[in-house]
Design a protein around this motif. Structure first.
Motif, mmCIF file in Angstrom:
data_model
loop_
_atom_site.group_PDB
_atom_site.id
_atom_site.type_symbol
_atom_site.label_atom_id
_atom_site.label_comp_id
_atom_site.label_asym_id
_atom_site.label_seq_id
_atom_site.Cartn_x
_atom_site.Cartn_y
_atom_site.Cartn_z
ATOM 1 N N ARG A 1 0.835 -1.203 0.000
ATOM 2 C CA ARG A 1 0.000 0.000 0.000
ATOM 3 C C ARG A 1 0.867 1.249 0.000
ATOM 4 O O ARG A 1 0.579 2.219 -0.716
ATOM 5 C CB ARG A 1 -0.918 0.007 1.229
ATOM 6 N N GLU A 2 1.930 1.237 0.799
ATOM 7 C CA GLU A 2 2.802 2.405 0.895
ATOM 8 C C GLU A 2 3.485 2.696 -0.442
ATOM 9 O O GLU A 2 3.637 3.857 -0.843
ATOM 10 C CB GLU A 2 3.846 2.186 1.984
ATOM 11 N N GLU A 3 3.892 1.651 -1.147
ATOM 12 C CA GLU A 3 4.572 1.835 -2.426
ATOM 13 C C GLU A 3 3.614 2.329 -3.508
ATOM 14 O O GLU A 3 4.013 3.074 -4.404
ATOM 15 C CB GLU A 3 5.213 0.515 -2.860
ATOM 16 N N ALA A 4 2.357 1.940 -3.422
ATOM 17 C CA ALA A 4 1.371 2.346 -4.428
ATOM 18 C C ALA A 4 0.760 3.711 -4.142
ATOM 19 O O ALA A 4 0.111 4.304 -5.014
ATOM 20 C CB ALA A 4 0.256 1.301 -4.516
ATOM 21 N N LEU A 5 0.989 4.221 -2.934
ATOM 22 C CA LEU A 5 0.281 5.421 -2.494
ATOM 23 C C LEU A 5 0.593 6.659 -3.334
ATOM 24 O O LEU A 5 -0.314 7.424 -3.683
ATOM 25 C CB LEU A 5 0.606 5.689 -1.018
ATOM 26 N N ALA A 6 1.842 6.871 -3.673
ATOM 27 C CA ALA A 6 2.224 8.100 -4.383
ATOM 28 C C ALA A 6 1.474 8.241 -5.706
ATOM 29 O O ALA A 6 1.039 9.339 -6.075
ATOM 30 C CB ALA A 6 3.729 8.125 -4.619
ATOM 31 N N GLY A 7 1.302 7.138 -6.423
ATOM 32 C CA GLY A 7 0.636 7.197 -7.720
ATOM 33 C C GLY A 7 -0.845 7.474 -7.643
ATOM 34 O O GLY A 7 -1.465 7.825 -8.657
ATOM 35 N N GLU A 8 -1.442 7.328 -6.460
ATOM 36 C CA GLU A 8 -2.883 7.558 -6.280
ATOM 37 C C GLU A 8 -3.173 8.861 -5.537
ATOM 38 O O GLU A 8 -4.331 9.160 -5.258
ATOM 39 C CB GLU A 8 -3.492 6.383 -5.508
ATOM 40 N N THR A 9 -2.131 9.625 -5.229
ATOM 41 C CA THR A 9 -2.270 10.804 -4.372
ATOM 42 C C THR A 9 -2.128 12.094 -5.169
ATOM 43 O O THR A 9 -1.173 12.266 -5.920
ATOM 44 C CB THR A 9 -1.201 10.770 -3.258
ATOM 45 N N VAL A 10 -3.077 13.008 -4.982
ATOM 46 C CA VAL A 10 -2.950 14.363 -5.510
ATOM 47 C C VAL A 10 -2.198 15.234 -4.505
ATOM 48 O O VAL A 10 -1.305 15.993 -4.875
ATOM 49 C CB VAL A 10 -4.333 14.960 -5.818
#
Length: 318
Positions: A59-68
């Protein structure tokens, strides 16, 4: 005697959903839909069907790509604003009910997903239903979580009672029940978290279901625009952003306040004298850094070098 009520049920029999699966084909053999029903489906199975499962990541690794943008951080918890405008922990990324080492991202366009499912139901059954796509979210100031609508089609997502009066004649000014969220919550009661029942049917509110061909504004209409929320940042983050004063961080603080409101706040600082001018506010004395931070938090800027010994403030948008 007039009575009213709703029925909610969630069918068993839905197996593991995989990329490319036809959601309408999965649910229609399990339910008998009627015109005016609301078909509710979890975002997780929508995401699985749409190939939004990512393997070999956390989840932590995927978070940046889903965050504005990041709204707040507290220990291991990160609250962010997503591309959908949703404010959620970890951008709604889920690592439960999925193979170990994989995570499920939210659908790219939950309203679009709802529209496609509604159209498929209409085409195959002739029934006119509303569709709600749900996800689980926390609430400010409240313990626990509840399901909310992240996507919707063919549904009035909020009722508007503004301009009406109650039984005592009192005007209803800001009464607007978010009925799509309420439907999501009641559907979750029937589905349960561990029951493997990703679909539910809510019957009894046909008045909320729109005519065929009218998909409505979708759940996106329930999202306040950037700067329209009173809590655009967490408490600590708001202080940091105001002190740093980066113009890129201005939007969540909202539009510039009236000069009188800013002046009242500045007068709370020791040793400050504030006066209105034709084009802004004049400040004499006081700590320059504090003046600049308060101005930034209220949508204003210090004009010139920024010394509060003799500073002029103007709205940041002009």
């Amino acid at each position: 005697m007039t009575t009213s009520g709703i029925e909610v049920w969630a069918p068993d029999g839905v197996g593991e959903v995989r990329a490319g699966d036809d959601l309408a084909a999965l649910v229609l053999p399990l339910v008998e839909l009627a015109d005016g029903d609301v078909l509710v489906v979890t975002s997780k199975v929508v995401s699985k069907a749409e190939g939004r499962v990512v393997s070999g990541t956390t989840r932590e690794e995927a978070l940046a790509g889903e965050t504005v943008r990041v709204v707040a951080r507290r220990g291991p918890t990160t609250i962010v604003r997503t591309r959908h405008g949703l404010t959620m922990a970890a951008a709604g990324i889920d690592a439960s009910n999925v193979e170990v080492g994989s995570v499920v991202l939210l659908p790219l366009d939950p309203d679009g997903s709802a529209r496609r499912l509604r159209a498929a139901v209409r085409e195959r059954t002739g029934r006119n239903v509303g569709v709600v796509v749900t996800d689980t979210a926390g609430r400010a100031w409240r313990e626990g979580q509840t399901d909310i609508a992240v996507g919707a089609a063919g549904l009035l997502v909020a009722e508007d009672f503004g301009g009406r009066v109650d039984a005592h004649g009192n005007p209803l000014v800001v009464t607007a029940p978010a009925v799509a969220d309420e439907i999501a919550g009641v559907a979750e009661l029937a589905s349960g978290k561990l029951g493997a029942r990703p679909f539910a049917v809510v019957r009894g509110r046909a008045d909320l279901v729109l005519a065929p061909g009218d998909d409505g504004p979708g759940a996106r209409a329930l999202v306040r625009p950037e700067g329209g929320d009173l809590f655009g940042y967490g408490a600590r983050e708001a202080v940091v952003r105001a002190v740093l004063g980066d113009p890129a961080d201005q939007a969540p603080f909202g539009s510039p306040v009236p000069a009188e409101e800013l002046a009242a706040v500045l007068r709370l600082l020791p040793g400050v004298e504030v006066a209105a001018t034709e084009d802004g506010v004049s400040v004499t004395g006081g700590p320059a850094e504090a003046v600049a931070a308060l101005a930034f938090a209220h949508g204003w800027r210090v004009d010139g070098a920024g010394s509060a010994v003799e500073a002029r403030l103007r709205p940041a948008t002009t």
